[in-house]
Design an enzyme around this catalytic site. Structure first.
Site, PDB file in Angstrom:
ATOM      1  N   CYS A   2      20.137  49.944  79.629  1.00  0.00           N
ATOM      2  CA  CYS A   2      20.897  49.304  80.694  1.00  0.00           C
ATOM      3  C   CYS A   2      22.387  49.272  80.328  1.00  0.00           C
ATOM      4  O   CYS A   2      22.752  48.898  79.224  1.00  0.00           O
ATOM      5  CB  CYS A   2      20.459  47.877  80.995  1.00  0.00           C
ATOM      6  N   ARG A  27      22.891  55.038  79.128  1.00  0.00           N
ATOM      7  CA  ARG A  27      22.120  53.892  78.658  1.00  0.00           C
ATOM      8  C   ARG A  27      20.888  53.630  79.516  1.00  0.00           C
ATOM      9  O   ARG A  27      20.017  52.849  79.143  1.00  0.00           O
ATOM     10  CB  ARG A  27      22.998  52.636  78.649  1.00  0.00           C
ATOM     11  N   TRP A  75      17.607  50.661  82.897  1.00  0.00           N
ATOM     12  CA  TRP A  75      16.464  51.280  82.223  1.00  0.00           C
ATOM     13  C   TRP A  75      15.360  50.242  82.300  1.00  0.00           C
ATOM     14  O   TRP A  75      15.442  49.193  81.670  1.00  0.00           O
ATOM     15  CB  TRP A  75      16.812  51.604  80.769  1.00  0.00           C
ATOM     16  N   ASN A 101      21.364  42.968  80.579  1.00  0.00           N
ATOM     17  CA  ASN A 101      20.738  43.947  79.684  1.00  0.00           C
ATOM     18  C   ASN A 101      19.994  43.148  78.627  1.00  0.00           C
ATOM     19  O   ASN A 101      20.593  42.311  77.958  1.00  0.00           O
ATOM     20  CB  ASN A 101      21.823  44.829  79.046  1.00  0.00           C
ATOM     21  N   GLY A 102      18.700  43.411  78.471  1.00  0.00           N
ATOM     22  CA  GLY A 102      17.899  42.672  77.491  1.00  0.00           C
ATOM     23  C   GLY A 102      16.591  42.251  78.112  1.00  0.00           C
ATOM     24  O   GLY A 102      16.193  42.785  79.159  1.00  0.00           O
ATOM     25  N   GLU A 483      12.647  66.469  63.131  1.00  0.00           N
ATOM     26  CA  GLU A 483      13.776  66.338  64.044  1.00  0.00           C
ATOM     27  C   GLU A 483      13.807  67.484  65.066  1.00  0.00           C
ATOM     28  O   GLU A 483      14.076  67.266  66.246  1.00  0.00           O
ATOM     29  CB  GLU A 483      15.083  66.290  63.240  1.00  0.00           C
ATOM     30  N   LYS A 487      13.671  66.836  69.046  1.00  0.00           N
ATOM     31  CA  LYS A 487      14.705  67.314  69.984  1.00  0.00           C
ATOM     32  C   LYS A 487      14.062  68.131  71.092  1.00  0.00           C
ATOM     33  O   LYS A 487      14.389  67.980  72.259  1.00  0.00           O
ATOM     34  CB  LYS A 487      15.751  68.191  69.261  1.00  0.00           C
ATOM     35  N   GLU A 490      11.978  65.842  73.516  1.00  0.00           N
ATOM     36  CA  GLU A 490      12.675  64.845  74.332  1.00  0.00           C
ATOM     37  C   GLU A 490      13.535  65.444  75.433  1.00  0.00           C
ATOM     38  O   GLU A 490      13.725  64.813  76.462  1.00  0.00           O
ATOM     39  CB  GLU A 490      13.476  63.856  73.476  1.00  0.00           C
ATOM     40  N   HIS A 506      -4.507  71.356  56.495  1.00  0.00           N
ATOM     41  CA  HIS A 506      -5.429  70.215  56.542  1.00  0.00           C
ATOM     42  C   HIS A 506      -5.729  69.781  57.973  1.00  0.00           C
ATOM     43  O   HIS A 506      -6.151  68.659  58.198  1.00  0.00           O
ATOM     44  CB  HIS A 506      -4.852  69.043  55.735  1.00  0.00           C
ATOM     45  N   LYS A 602      19.774  55.735  75.820  1.00  0.00           N
ATOM     46  CA  LYS A 602      20.472  55.621  74.544  1.00  0.00           C
ATOM     47  C   LYS A 602      20.445  54.161  74.141  1.00  0.00           C
ATOM     48  O   LYS A 602      20.510  53.288  74.998  1.00  0.00           O
ATOM     49  CB  LYS A 602      21.922  56.074  74.774  1.00  0.00           C
TER      50      LYS A 602
HETATM   51  C1  F6R Z   1      16.647  60.939  69.581  1.00  0.00           C
HETATM   52  C2  F6R Z   1      17.309  59.666  69.662  1.00  0.00           C
HETATM   53  C3  F6R Z   1      16.565  58.451  69.261  1.00  0.00           C
HETATM   54  C4  F6R Z   1      17.468  57.559  68.385  1.00  0.00           C
HETATM   55  C5  F6R Z   1      16.762  56.245  68.092  1.00  0.00           C
HETATM   56  C6  F6R Z   1      17.549  55.373  67.157  1.00  0.00           C
HETATM   57  O1  F6R Z   1      17.476  61.975  69.964  1.00  0.00           O
HETATM   58  O2  F6R Z   1      18.439  59.580  70.063  1.00  0.00           O
HETATM   59  O3  F6R Z   1      15.394  58.774  68.593  1.00  0.00           O
HETATM   60  O4  F6R Z   1      17.767  58.240  67.211  1.00  0.00           O
HETATM   61  O5  F6R Z   1      16.541  55.566  69.294  1.00  0.00           O
HETATM   62  O6  F6R Z   1      18.796  55.068  67.685  1.00  0.00           O
HETATM   63  P1  F6R Z   1      19.948  54.465  66.778  1.00  0.00           P
HETATM   64  O7  F6R Z   1      20.340  55.496  65.788  1.00  0.00           O
HETATM   65  O8  F6R Z   1      21.037  54.134  67.727  1.00  0.00           O
HETATM   66  O9  F6R Z   1      19.373  53.261  66.098  1.00  0.00           O
END
Ligand code: F6R
Length: 607
Positions: A2, A27, A75, A101-102, A483, A487, A490, A506, A602
């Site tokens: 949010c 966000r 969000w 937000n929260g 990772e 990527k 997502e 395994h 984010k």
């Molecule tokens: C993946 C991604 C998320 C963040 C995770 C932690 O691309 O962006 O997996 O890495 O939500 O976020 P931070 O680093 O802000 O704690």
């Protein structure tokens, strides 16, 4: 999670708010709305879906008279992402509107009480109780300040909220607890927002609000107070160093692409002033206050967790400090045993991730010192850690994290070299070689990135029919396999699994067939022969392979993708962008919304 913005000033508020929401859309983006006072009435306009829908709806109205207002991009946590649940929410008399937000954890109990008194709710959200509760206190004759204070006293949970009210036109009230909220101080205008980029075109002067604080702004002034007592609180205005260009796409098609290409600068910025190659020294004055840790616990989520996992390899190898890496949401509920001398390194780009912050609080309660490795200046993690190590990546706007991980790897390398020196574990020559390798990386990466992108583009097209991918790596490249898979899934929505190459036999080997490609990390290092054998096992079952490797590896697989070699595990810095670019090109080729993938946001400020 949010995005919220509030504006009081001399400009038409709605366009400023919309522009701010555009910058905050990373966000959350399942609905959006604004509220403003115009001609003596409270106007609330909301729309389901992306911000463009709200803009269309506002385009049909005259919204240019208001010079203050609030906006929200959502969000969803409570209630479906439909218009009735979009913020702002109002009280029944439409005297005030709230954005939030929260999560209000005791919203049901409060809602039951209000409903028993005849209050009718229009949404399924937790936020709406804030509007009704606040109005109910005002109906008892309290002014907004006192009524908000009483409201905050009743609610449990987390919030950054902003209120606009007919009783005080041109004024906004806001408060925070465990959700980010910053005040932007302008000339003849003031701003409130979840994140600085929202108001960056107008001011770089910010005040970071703390938990338990409330703020009142109008066009000409701002005042911070304790939310419980309403006593004034002195705050410093800080000038942030990055400018609006850092938060714009700068000619790139997507923020993600721009941020991948920023990585050479990110490494250089994170190292700036922290490296003395000739002395073989990482200069980390931040850590002077801490004794050398007996054990390290790295706590993080998502991509930051993968950076931490990579950090474990270098911290154990170079610094000789036993290191455990934990997913924050597990750590916080695991009853971990922390001994005197243990240090927790919490890694977070945003510095606002709820699980990571909970891990920090738990660690501190148990007497451990916390190093907060984070990107966002003034974030909750920065405030709650004993020591802050800023990674200096600049604003990361794309939801998929890229350059932040690169900066975290840089910071972890510096930490390992520093602890390697302090503990006498790493020779001066090795420290010099490592730091020299690190210093060369920006130049090498800068030169490599355009070619990497072309290769990523061709490979993505060639594999665009695949519905699943296996990513394999060993040692410090196992976290990169995780990772790479994260990527890809997502942003392209292709299923992908990251696996330790040696574990493949395994179980996952059963999945291999000609339609299930493998993306292997096969640097030419001491584990190369082992990875090579694993890839032969894949080939023996008809699996197609892309192998990211170094020159001289002599791999015979479908697609050999060579990147230059660096000092030991530092080759990860050259492999990581290749993984990111492959996922990026795949998602773009498949027509996905790269910067705002579905269901994600984010900065995950809820559990
Ligand atoms: C993946 C991604 C998320 C963040 C995770 C932690 O691309 O962006 O997996 O890495 O939500 O976020 P931070 O680093 O802000 O704690």
């Amino acid at each position: 999670m949010c995005g919220i913005i509030g504006y009081c000033g001399h400009r038409p508020a709605v366009p400023v708010i919309l522009e701010g929401l555009r910058r905050l859309e990373y966000r959350g983006y399942d609905s959006a709305g604004v509220a403003f006072l115009q001609q003596g009435a409270l106007h609330v306009v909301r729309a389901e879906g992306k911000l463009a829908n709200l803009e269309r709806r506002l385009g049909e109205q005259n919204v240019f008279l208001a010079t203050s207002g609030i906006g929200h991009t959502r969000w969803a946590t409570h209630g479906l992402p439909v218009e009735k649940n979009a913020h702002p929410h109002t009280d029944a008399a439409r005297r005030l509107a709230v954005i939030h937000n929260g999560i209000i954890e005791n919203f049901q109990e409060i809602k039951n009480g209000l409903q028993a008194c005849g209050c009718v709710f229009a949404s399924d959200t937790d936020t709406e109780v804030l509007a009704h509760l606040l109005a109910s206190f005002m109906d008892q004759g309290l002014g907004i300040e006192k009524a908000l204070s009483r409201t905050l006293d009743r609610v449990e949970g987390t919030y950054a909220l902003v209120v606009v009210c007919l009783d005080e036109p041109g004024v906004l009230y806001a408060a925070r607890k465990s959700s980010p909220l910053v005040l932007g101080v302008g000339v003849g205008e003031n701003f409130l927002a979840s994140d600085i980029p929202a108001f960056l075109p107008y001011t770089r002067d910010v005040v970071f609000l703390e938990d338990g604080e409330m703020v009142r702004i109008d066009a000409a002034s701002w005042r911070v107070m304790d939310a419980a007592t309403l006593a004034p609180v002195d705050k410093d205005v800080r000038r942030i160093t990055w400018d609006v260009a850092a938060a714009q796409k700068g000619g790139y098609k997507h923020f993600m692409l721009k941020e991948i290409f920023e990585q050479p600068k990110v490494i250089a910025d994170c190292m700036a002033g922290r490296v003395d190659v000739a002395a073989g020294r990482a200069i980390l004055p931040e850590l002077a206050a801490l004794p050398r840790p007996e054990r390290l616990f790295i706590v993080a989520c998502g991509t930051s967790f993968h950076a931490g996992l990579w950090g474990m390899y270098v911290l154990e190898r170079w610094a000789g400090v036993p290191t455990r890496v934990e997913i924050a949401s597990e750590f916080r509920y695991r009853d971990p045993i922390l001994l005197p001398g243990d240090v927790v390194v919490a890694i977070s780009q945003s510095g606002e991730t709820a699980d990571t912050l909970a891990g920090v609080r738990l660690a501190r309660e148990r007497g451990a010192k916390v190093i907060g490795l984070c990107n966002v200046v003034g974030s909750s993690l920065a405030r709650e850690s004993d020591v802050v190590f800023y990674t200096q990546a600049g604003p990361e706007i794309s939801v998929a994290s890229t350059k932040a991980m690169c900066s975290q790897l840089t910071a972890l390398t510096l930490l390992a070299v520093h602890l390697g020196e302090v503990g006498g574990r790493m020779s001066r020559q090795d420290r010099m070689d490592c730091l020299h390798g690190l210093c060369r990386l920006p130049g090498i990466l800068e030169a490599e990135l355009p070619g990497m992108r072309e290769r990523a583009c061709l490979l993505a097209k060639a594999h665009s029919e695949a519905t699943s991918f296996l990513y394999l790596g060993r040692g410090p490249y196992y976290p990169l396999a995780l990772e790479g898979a994260l990527k890809l899934k997502e942003i392209s929505y292709i299923h992908a699994e990251g696996y330790a190459a040696g574990e493949m036999k395994h179980g996952p080997i059963a999945l291999i067939d000609p339609r299930f490609p493998t993306f292997a990390l096969a640097p030419v290092d001491e584990l190369f022969p082992k990875v090579k054998s694993n890839l032969e096992e894949v080939q023996a079952r008809g699996g197609r392979i892309i192998a990211l490797t170094n020159p001289g590896g002599d791999l015979r697989v479908d697609d050999v993708w060579e990147v230059p070699r660096s000092f030991g595990p530092l080759s990860a810095f050259l492999m990581l962008p290749a993984l990111q670019l492959f996922a990026y090109e795949m998602a773009d080729y498949l027509g996905k919304d790269v910067d705002q993938p579905r269901n994600l946001a984010k900065s995950v400020t809820v559990e």
